[in-house]
Design a protein around this motif. Structure first.
Motif, PDB file in Angstrom:
ATOM      1  N   UNK A 115      47.072  47.394  43.234  1.00 54.16           N
ATOM      2  CA  UNK A 115      45.978  48.529  43.715  1.00 54.16           C
ATOM      3  C   UNK A 115      44.963  47.738  44.734  1.00 54.16           C
ATOM      4  N   UNK A 116      44.109  46.728  44.746  1.00 54.08           N
ATOM      5  CA  UNK A 116      43.448  45.928  45.153  1.00 54.08           C
ATOM      6  C   UNK A 116      44.119  45.777  46.753  1.00 54.08           C
ATOM      7  N   UNK A 117      45.276  45.220  46.845  1.00 54.97           N
ATOM      8  CA  UNK A 117      45.987  44.821  47.771  1.00 54.97           C
ATOM      9  C   UNK A 117      46.340  46.123  48.872  1.00 54.97           C
ATOM     10  N   UNK A 118      46.739  47.387  47.956  1.00 59.02           N
ATOM     11  CA  UNK A 118      46.888  48.631  48.699  1.00 59.02           C
ATOM     12  C   UNK A 118      45.703  49.215  49.243  1.00 59.02           C
ATOM     13  N   UNK A 119      44.450  48.821  48.456  1.00 60.63           N
ATOM     14  CA  UNK A 119      43.468  49.577  49.203  1.00 60.63           C
ATOM     15  C   UNK A 119      42.733  48.930  50.279  1.00 60.63           C
ATOM     16  N   UNK A 120      43.104  47.531  50.386  1.00 62.23           N
ATOM     17  CA  UNK A 120      42.754  46.693  51.397  1.00 62.23           C
ATOM     18  C   UNK A 120      43.316  47.101  52.650  1.00 62.23           C
ATOM     19  N   UNK A 121      44.898  47.151  52.507  1.00 64.84           N
ATOM     20  CA  UNK A 121      45.731  47.591  53.522  1.00 64.84           C
ATOM     21  C   UNK A 121      45.180  49.016  54.191  1.00 64.84           C
ATOM     22  N   UNK A 122      44.644  49.814  53.203  1.00 65.04           N
ATOM     23  CA  UNK A 122      44.323  51.331  53.899  1.00 65.04           C
ATOM     24  C   UNK A 122      42.881  50.977  54.304  1.00 65.04           C
ATOM     25  N   UNK A 123      42.414  49.983  54.279  1.00 62.00           N
ATOM     26  CA  UNK A 123      40.837  49.782  54.932  1.00 62.00           C
ATOM     27  C   UNK A 123      39.774  50.438  53.896  1.00 62.00           C
ATOM     28  N   UNK A 124      40.083  50.567  52.712  1.00 59.81           N
ATOM     29  CA  UNK A 124      39.165  51.082  51.813  1.00 59.81           C
ATOM     30  C   UNK A 124      38.367  50.063  50.859  1.00 59.81           C
ATOM     31  N   UNK A 125      38.645  48.763  51.097  1.00 64.60           N
ATOM     32  CA  UNK A 125      37.693  47.987  50.443  1.00 64.60           C
ATOM     33  C   UNK A 125      37.145  46.948  51.717  1.00 64.60           C
ATOM     34  N   UNK A 126      35.739  46.945  51.662  1.00 66.55           N
ATOM     35  CA  UNK A 126      34.904  45.913  52.485  1.00 66.55           C
ATOM     36  C   UNK A 126      34.746  44.730  51.851  1.00 66.55           C
ATOM     37  N   UNK A 127      34.790  43.449  52.568  1.00 63.69           N
ATOM     38  CA  UNK A 127      34.347  42.274  51.991  1.00 63.69           C
ATOM     39  C   UNK A 127      33.299  42.088  51.134  1.00 63.69           C
ATOM     40  N   UNK A 128      32.162  42.790  51.330  1.00 62.64           N
ATOM     41  CA  UNK A 128      31.126  42.698  50.463  1.00 62.64           C
ATOM     42  C   UNK A 128      31.200  43.752  49.266  1.00 62.64           C
ATOM     43  N   UNK A 129      32.462  44.134  48.875  1.00 61.58           N
ATOM     44  CA  UNK A 129      32.587  44.840  47.847  1.00 61.58           C
ATOM     45  C   UNK A 129      33.638  44.018  46.801  1.00 61.58           C
ATOM     46  N   UNK A 130      33.951  42.840  47.235  1.00 58.08           N
ATOM     47  CA  UNK A 130      34.834  42.301  46.313  1.00 58.08           C
ATOM     48  C   UNK A 130      34.584  40.699  46.492  1.00 58.08           C
ATOM     49  N   UNK A 131      34.755  39.881  45.602  1.00 62.90           N
ATOM     50  CA  UNK A 131      34.774  38.351  45.455  1.00 62.90           C
ATOM     51  C   UNK A 131      35.873  37.986  44.958  1.00 62.90           C
ATOM     52  N   UNK A 132      36.588  36.984  45.485  1.00 63.65           N
ATOM     53  CA  UNK A 132      37.792  36.164  44.642  1.00 63.65           C
ATOM     54  C   UNK A 132      37.192  34.726  44.359  1.00 63.65           C
ATOM     55  N   UNK A 133      37.869  34.468  43.177  1.00 61.35           N
ATOM     56  CA  UNK A 133      37.669  33.230  42.680  1.00 61.35           C
ATOM     57  C   UNK A 133      38.927  32.461  42.394  1.00 61.35           C
ATOM     58  N   UNK A 134      39.263  31.048  42.740  1.00 65.77           N
ATOM     59  CA  UNK A 134      40.086  30.482  42.066  1.00 65.77           C
ATOM     60  C   UNK A 134      39.643  29.792  40.606  1.00 65.77           C
ATOM     61  N   UNK A 135      40.429  30.178  39.751  1.00 64.36           N
ATOM     62  CA  UNK A 135      39.940  29.932  38.326  1.00 64.36           C
ATOM     63  C   UNK A 135      38.624  30.514  37.814  1.00 64.36           C
ATOM     64  N   UNK A 136      38.325  29.992  36.595  1.00 69.62           N
ATOM     65  CA  UNK A 136      37.303  30.662  35.974  1.00 69.62           C
ATOM     66  C   UNK A 136      36.518  29.554  34.985  1.00 69.62           C
ATOM     67  N   UNK A 137      35.359  29.962  34.584  1.00 75.52           N
ATOM     68  CA  UNK A 137      34.609  29.131  33.868  1.00 75.52           C
ATOM     69  C   UNK A 137      34.685  29.643  32.184  1.00 75.52           C
ATOM     70  N   UNK A 138      35.086  29.081  31.309  1.00 74.51           N
ATOM     71  CA  UNK A 138      35.245  29.582  29.856  1.00 74.51           C
ATOM     72  C   UNK A 138      34.563  28.682  28.889  1.00 74.51           C
ATOM     73  N   UNK A 139      34.278  29.458  27.855  1.00 75.97           N
ATOM     74  CA  UNK A 139      33.620  28.506  26.524  1.00 75.97           C
ATOM     75  C   UNK A 139      34.253  29.145  25.311  1.00 75.97           C
ATOM     76  N   UNK A 140      34.302  28.309  24.267  1.00 77.46           N
ATOM     77  CA  UNK A 140      34.838  29.079  22.865  1.00 77.46           C
ATOM     78  C   UNK A 140      33.625  29.375  22.147  1.00 77.46           C
ATOM     79  N   UNK A 141      33.807  30.111  21.321  1.00 72.49           N
ATOM     80  CA  UNK A 141      32.603  30.571  20.456  1.00 72.49           C
ATOM     81  C   UNK A 141      31.897  29.483  20.128  1.00 72.49           C
TER      82      UNK A 141
END
Length: 197
Positions: A115-141
């Motif tokens: 849906x993100x890709x579809x909305x971008x193709x339709x021009x409905x998402x601007x760069x300052x409305x979304x941030x992309x990340x490679x990987x994440x930071x995680x901690x166990x309990x």
């Protein structure tokens, strides 16, 4: 002259780690991922915590990293050391993206990537409305709480503009330290690697 090592002890600052807050790395936290990083927490519970590093930009836009992605001028950031072969995202589009998880204010995590890709193709998402990340930071309990006790992280609040709009990654750590004030403002003057002085 003796150095006051209390400069690097993080006093319990009555701000607990929870989703929607940031972790500010102490000045000498080792490792390429977390060195002087700001981590935005998107989840925190008795199962653990998940966050994304906000101030480690990659030199490639998202459509160069993902071959089937529409032409879109959005930067990608190193999210953390876990699942570095996967793209994650946070956004301010609310329920426009099905499956989104509300984090804080108008900030959401994840959702239907097609849906993100579809909305971008339709021009409905601007760069300052979304941030992309490679990987994440995680901690166990309990792991993050233990690192906080060990003076690795200072917990603070952050507003939506700093997460979504104002992406001056080079100065974000320094600005976060300044915003807290007190003895922490001295952190910004210490070299990243004191042994090189």
């Amino acid at each position: 002259m003796n150095l006051d090592t209390n400069l690097f002890k993080i006093e319990t600052n009555h701000v607990a780690p929870e989703k929607g807050r940031i972790l500010i790395a102490e000045p000498f936290l080792p490792g390429s991922y977390f060195n002087r990083s700001i981590v935005f927490l998107v989840a925190h519970s008795d199962k653990g915590a998940i966050g994304f590093i906000l101030n480690k930009k990659i030199d490639y836009p998202v459509n160069e990293i993902l071959g089937d992605f529409p032409d879109f001028e959005a930067d990608v950031y190193v999210g953390g050391p876990v699942s570095t072969d996967t793209i994650y995202f946070i956004h301010s589009l609310g329920q426009l993206i099905p499956g989104s998880i509300h984090v804080k204010d108008n900030m959401y995590w994840g959702g239907d990537f097609d849906e993100v890709k579809k909305l971008i193709r339709e021009g409905l998402i601007l760069p300052d409305q979304i941030r992309f990340f490679l990987g994440y930071s995680g901690w166990d309990n309990g792991q993050l709480e233990e690192e906080i006790k060990e003076n690795s992280w200072l917990v603070s609040e952050i507003n939506e503009d700093l997460v979504m709009v104002d992406r001056k990654t080079e100065s974000m750590w320094v600005q976060a330290v300044r915003d807290i004030g007190g003895k922490y403002t001295l952190w910004e003057n210490f070299p990243e690697n004191p042994s090189l002085n």
